[in-house]
Design an enzyme around this catalytic site. Sequence first.
Site: not given
Ligand code: ATP
Length: 307
Positions: A11, A104-105, A109, A142
């Site tokens: 997203k 941040g994508m 989720s 999310d």
């Molecule tokens: P958001 O935009 O929803 O805040 P994000 O995209 O910045 O999240 P994610 O890639 O969802 O970040 O990952 C955040 C943290 O969650 C990772 O650093 C990791 O430690 C943990 N994590 C747990 N399960 C997963 C997964 N399936 N994929 C990625 N990270 C995961």
Amino acid sequence: MSSIRAVAPAKINLSLRVRSLRPDGYHEITTVFHAVSLADEVTVSAAAAGVGRIVTTVGDRTASVPGGDDNIAGRAAVALARHAGLPDPDVTIDIAKAIPVAAGMAGGSADAAAALVALRRLWNLDVSDAVLSEIGAQLGSDVPFSLMGGTARGIGRGEVLTPVLTDGELHWVVALSDAELSTPAVYAEWDRLLADGLVSAAGDAADADAPLLAALRQGDPREVARHLVNDLEPAAASLRPHLRGVLDAGSELGALAGMVSGSGPTCVFLAEGREAAIALAAEMSGTGLVRGVRHAVGPASGARIVA
Ligand code: ATP
């Protein structure tokens, strides 16, 4: 069936307005989510009795992604089984990641959402989409949007969704960063900037995103570009100052608009159409300022089973 595969989209927040800090530690936000064509693929299968949740992840820079129940997809399996009155499940969950990690994508989720729809099918559960979304909201703010896809307004922590009508496609250049950023750290930085008077909390105006929603209905990328907003951008750029240079480069190269995606550090740039996006992606990649670039198209479907 012995294994089920599902995909779920990344997203972008077309609008992300941060309001007050709530007593439960979450920030109240109003947002417009937009699902794009970068997607993770999650395959679930039954495993031998007693092994628990075995979660493996392959893809670029996945070393920091945890396994087992520390992975959000493992937690999703336990949450869905418990909802259905089943014992904690023995299951393997294989994740093929195209969504950058901690970027941040909403990659985590997306994996939770894909795991939920795949396991619902694997276990033949009679669980409605609405209930699946409630289970998802307990796992992460999310997750309900990763299930829904398309374009949607979100309020609360972002989990209370209303679909948004859009026309046409939006073409994005996604600029990957070398660094990771944790969402809680970015909100903490936003709180610090707020205390120092360097940012202000969004007001109550329910119609602040009305011009953006009108532009999305019209399907006019130039008009959409004028109304993109991310209140977290100053906090992400404060923690990762090089993001300013990436955003400046995008605007010098002719992007209609650029912004940090969600809590960052990924930056996204809106282009006029497919060809403009592909040209911009090539030029962005040539700047040497980013780890890599992707062309992504939105809106994309929410989590769904694939053959
Ligand atoms: P958001 O935009 O929803 O805040 P994000 O995209 O910045 O999240 P994610 O890639 O969802 O970040 O990952 C955040 C943290 O969650 C990772 O650093 C990791 O430690 C943990 N994590 C747990 N399960 C997963 C997964 N399936 N994929 C990625 N990270 C995961």
